[in-house]
Each structure stands twice: as structure tokens, then as C-alpha cells.
Design an enzyme around this catalytic site. Structure first.
Site, PDB file in Angstrom:
ATOM      1  N   CYS A 139     -19.197 -20.592 -28.254  1.00  9.29           N
ATOM      2  CA  CYS A 139     -18.773 -20.290 -29.626  1.00  9.29           C
ATOM      3  C   CYS A 139     -17.870 -21.419 -30.109  1.00  9.29           C
ATOM      4  O   CYS A 139     -16.881 -21.744 -29.453  1.00  9.29           O
ATOM      5  CB  CYS A 139     -18.040 -18.950 -29.661  1.00  9.29           C
ATOM      6  SG  CYS A 139     -17.273 -18.575 -31.250  1.00  9.29           S
ATOM      7  N   HIS A 230     -29.853 -21.504 -33.792  1.00 14.34           N
ATOM      8  CA  HIS A 230     -29.503 -21.358 -35.204  1.00 14.34           C
ATOM      9  C   HIS A 230     -30.733 -21.555 -36.075  1.00 14.34           C
ATOM     10  O   HIS A 230     -31.555 -22.445 -35.824  1.00 14.34           O
ATOM     11  CB  HIS A 230     -28.432 -22.365 -35.613  1.00 14.34           C
ATOM     12  CG  HIS A 230     -27.103 -22.110 -34.976  1.00 14.34           C
ATOM     13  ND1 HIS A 230     -26.152 -21.290 -35.538  1.00 14.34           N
ATOM     14  CD2 HIS A 230     -26.582 -22.555 -33.803  1.00 14.34           C
ATOM     15  CE1 HIS A 230     -25.095 -21.244 -34.733  1.00 14.34           C
ATOM     16  NE2 HIS A 230     -25.338 -22.002 -33.682  1.00 14.34           N
ATOM     17  N   GLU A 286     -24.133 -13.784 -37.460  1.00 11.97           N
ATOM     18  CA  GLU A 286     -24.094 -14.207 -36.060  1.00 11.97           C
ATOM     19  C   GLU A 286     -24.843 -13.240 -35.151  1.00 11.97           C
ATOM     20  O   GLU A 286     -24.700 -12.016 -35.275  1.00 11.97           O
ATOM     21  CB  GLU A 286     -22.645 -14.339 -35.583  1.00 11.97           C
ATOM     22  CG  GLU A 286     -21.913 -15.528 -36.167  1.00 11.97           C
ATOM     23  CD  GLU A 286     -20.670 -15.864 -35.375  1.00 11.97           C
ATOM     24  OE1 GLU A 286     -20.782 -16.033 -34.138  1.00 11.97           O
ATOM     25  OE2 GLU A 286     -19.584 -15.971 -35.989  1.00 11.97           O
ATOM     26  N   CYS A 295     -18.241 -19.622 -38.324  1.00 12.58           N
ATOM     27  CA  CYS A 295     -19.023 -19.888 -37.121  1.00 12.58           C
ATOM     28  C   CYS A 295     -19.059 -21.396 -36.924  1.00 12.58           C
ATOM     29  O   CYS A 295     -19.675 -22.118 -37.724  1.00 12.58           O
ATOM     30  CB  CYS A 295     -20.435 -19.327 -37.253  1.00 12.58           C
ATOM     31  SG  CYS A 295     -21.524 -19.702 -35.861  1.00 12.58           S
ATOM     32  N   GLY A 298     -22.429 -22.794 -36.027  1.00  9.13           N
ATOM     33  CA  GLY A 298     -23.251 -22.659 -37.227  1.00  9.13           C
ATOM     34  C   GLY A 298     -22.982 -23.767 -38.236  1.00  9.13           C
ATOM     35  O   GLY A 298     -23.912 -24.307 -38.845  1.00  9.13           O
TER      36      GLY A 298
END
Length: 352
Positions: A139, A230, A286, A295, A298
Site C-alpha cells: 500500500c 490497477h 480500492e 491511494c 493508485g
């Protein structure tokens, strides 16, 4: 913040002024049969990140079933940080993590992050359980919080960098002199099967502006992995105007992307509006956490996708609901670099 208190039949909470040398304690039942709502009691005190309470709190050791934690947030993407340096086994299970992350009956967070001993020469290992109990590879916002938590645990001052072993590979964050954290996120993965996605490659073995049918619309998507999958979209084919991300009903459309059959490991999804060639705006759904305020991986994937589609330069500011991140996809080493904040929220203990 002035002292405040609120009580109900389900919970009681107190909040101390940030400068007071107070400690946080949260008591939550995590095992055994559910308790009736009127018997569940939460008691919490919030102390300033830099108060004397912080140092003394971190020196405490778990006793019995009490687990000490620190709540961190990076642009509103919030995490329960656990000092797990004495073991390679997480101190709470995925099921317990999901209960801790519950915003009504738990502490409330997007995930639980464990600081573990390093492996394969890395300084530390990072593991994370999402709010649904699933375990992602890594993350981006979490790794910034991880770095600041390490600095607090080790009492480090000034600029420092670490090597962190994650499910996405080796990640290298660096705490800057202004407190921001810059992270070398490594190289983006663009090969469809490695992301993974079943969508066919459209450009040099990459999935760029591929058609994806969702909710009766043909969305054009670019797929990127930053160690986790993603799906980035700047809009649907049938839309004659730029995607207005603020108008999206994310809770309705997000799960349709996440669980789409084209993504065998599910996917994170970013919806993007191009403000300029160096300024992008995004919202994210997410995988395993739903709609969040930010994110990091992201945002990295968004810049990579924007460059691949010819919409942006390699260095951009990416606006997320929780605030901006600076993202750079360098041409000389093909690595993506993310810079942003990470801050302490409060300290607490949980009985588990």
C-alpha cells in the site's frame, strides 16, 4: 481541540486536548460470541503525536491480551500500526483486523499494518490486512505511514531511508527534512498476465485504452501494476465530455470494476479527470477497502497510465479526496517516485 465527551447505549468516548500528556486506550471484544450493543463500551483518549506520552507509550510492552497500536493517516487513508518487530507472525488475525477496522464497532481504519523483521537483507518487512481481512501486496500511503512509524519506534531524527520487503518487492521510502516521505515505488508492470488482467494487449504488450464493458457502458481502461493491480480510466467511449469524477456513484460502480471477470485477482480502480498535463484529479475504489480518501499506488498507476495514453507529462500533482501527492515516473531508471505526508493520529491499546 477542547475536551469533549459523548456517550450512547453502544459506546462512550473521551477526547483530550492534543497537548495534554494523555494516553489512548481502546477496549474491544474481538473473540467469542457477539455482545449486546448496550454492553459494548469504548473508552479512548487522544494525545498529541509529539507529546511525552508518545515516547512512554511506545516503550510499553504487550501484557496479557492488550495490544498497543498507533493510528496513522496519509491524506486520510488511515491505518492501525502494530509494532511486530519481535515476530514474523502478525499479532492479530485477518478476522480480528477486519473487526478493528470497523468504523462503528472498532477503532476504524482502512487497514492494519505490521512492522516485522526484515528478510532477504531488507531492514524491515511490511504486511497489511485490508478492512475486509484480505491481504494486498502493499500500500503506497501505508508505506509512508510505515516509514514515519519506524522513525518514531527507533527515535530517528532528520532524513532517513529504509529498505522494506513487501509482497510487491523491495520498497525504499525516505523521510525528507520537511517531514514528507518520498518513496521509490519501483518499476510499473505493464504486461497483462503479470498485472493480472485477461484483457488483451493493445500497445507494445501493454493494455492501453482497452475496451471494458461495465454497466452497459464501454469504458476505455489502461491496466498497470505497482505490485498490486490497477485499472485506470479517463472515461467511457460514449461520454462526450471529460469524466467528472465528483459525480460518480463510486459505491455502485466501483465493485463492478473490482470483481469484473477480466481481473482474476480483483483490481483497484481509478477514475481520472485531466486538469492539465501536470495536474490530475482522481477518485479510487480500492480492492478490499472500497472508496478511500487516497491511494498511493493508485496515484502512481494514474500517472503511468496518463503518460501511456499521451495525456500527461512524467511528473504530476495528483489530487485525491484527501489531498495531493507528487508523482514522477522517471525515464532514466523507469522507477515511479511518490512524495506525500504521513501523520500520527492517536495512540491506543486494544484487548484481543
Amino acid at each position: 481541540m477542547s475536551p469533549a465527551a459523548a456517550t450512547s447505549c453502544a459506546a462512550a468516548a473521551t477526547v483530550a486536548a492534543p497537548t495534554a500528556p494523555s494516553r489512548g486506550r481502546v477496549r474491544l471484544p474481538l473473540r467469542g460470541p457477539p455482545r449486546a450493543p448496550h454492553r459494548a463500551v469504548v473508552s479512548m483518549a487522544v494525545s498529541a503525536p509529539k507529546s511525552t506520552a508518545a515516547a512512554s507509550f511506545l516503550e510499553r510492552r504487550e501484557s496479557g491480551r492488550a495490544l498497543h497500536f498507533v493510528k496513522y493517516q496519509g491524506l486520510g487513508n488511515d491505518f492501525i500500526m502494530v509494532d511486530n518487530r519481535d515476530s514474523s507472525v502478525p499479532k492479530v488475525s485477518p478476522e480480528e483486523a477486519a473487526k478493528l477496522c470497523d468504523r462503528n464497532f472498532g477503532i476504524g481504519a482502512d487497514g492494519v499494518i505490521f512492522v516485522m523483521p526484515g528478510v532477504n537483507g531488507a531492514d524491515y518487512t511490511m504486511r497489511i490486512f485490508n478492512s475486509d481481512g484480505s491481504e494486498p501486496e502493499m500500500c503506497g500511503n501505508g508505506v509512508r505511514c510505515f516509514a514515519r512509524f519506524i522513525a518514531e519506534l527507533e527515535n530517528l531524527q532528520g532524513t532517513h531511508s529504509f529498505t522494506i520487503h513487501t509482497g510487491a518487492g523491495l520498497i525504499i521510502p525516505e523521510i525528507q527534512s520537511d517531514g514528507q516521505v518520498k518513496v521509490d515505488m519501483g518499476e510499473p508492470i505493464l504486461s497483462g498476465p503479470d498485472i493480472p488482467t485477461k484483457l488483451l494487449a493493445t500497445k507494445n504488450k501493454a493494455v492501453v485504452q482497452a475496451d471494458l464493458e461495465v454497466e452497459g457502458l464501454t469504458w476505455q481502461v489502461t491496466c498497470v501494476s505497482m505490485g498490486n493491480p490497477h485499472c485506470v480510466t479517463f472515461g467511457a467511449k460514449d461520454l462526450k465530455q471529460d469524466l467528472q469524477v465528483d459525480d460518480l456513484k463510486l459505491s455502485e460502480i466501483g465493485p463492478k470494476f473490482e470483481h469484473h471477470e477480466m481481473f482474476p485477482a480483483r483490481t483497484n480502480t481509478e477514475f481520472v479527470h485531466v486538469l492539465s498535463r501536470s495536474h490530475l484529479k482522481m477518485r479510487v475504489w480500492e480492492r478490499g477497502a472500497g472508496a478511500t480518501l487516497a491511494c498511493g499506488t493508485g496515484a502512481c498507476a494514474v500517472v503511468v497510465a496518463a503518460v501511456l495514453e499521451g495525456r500527461a507529462e512524467r511528473k504530476c500533482i495528483v489530487d485525491l479526496p484527501g489531498g495531493p501527492l507528487e508523482i514522477e515516473w522517471r525515464e532514466n531508471d523507469n522507477h515511479v517516485y511518490m512524495t506525500g505526508p504521513a501523520e500520527t493520529v492517536f495512540y491506543g491499546s486494544v484487548v484481543h
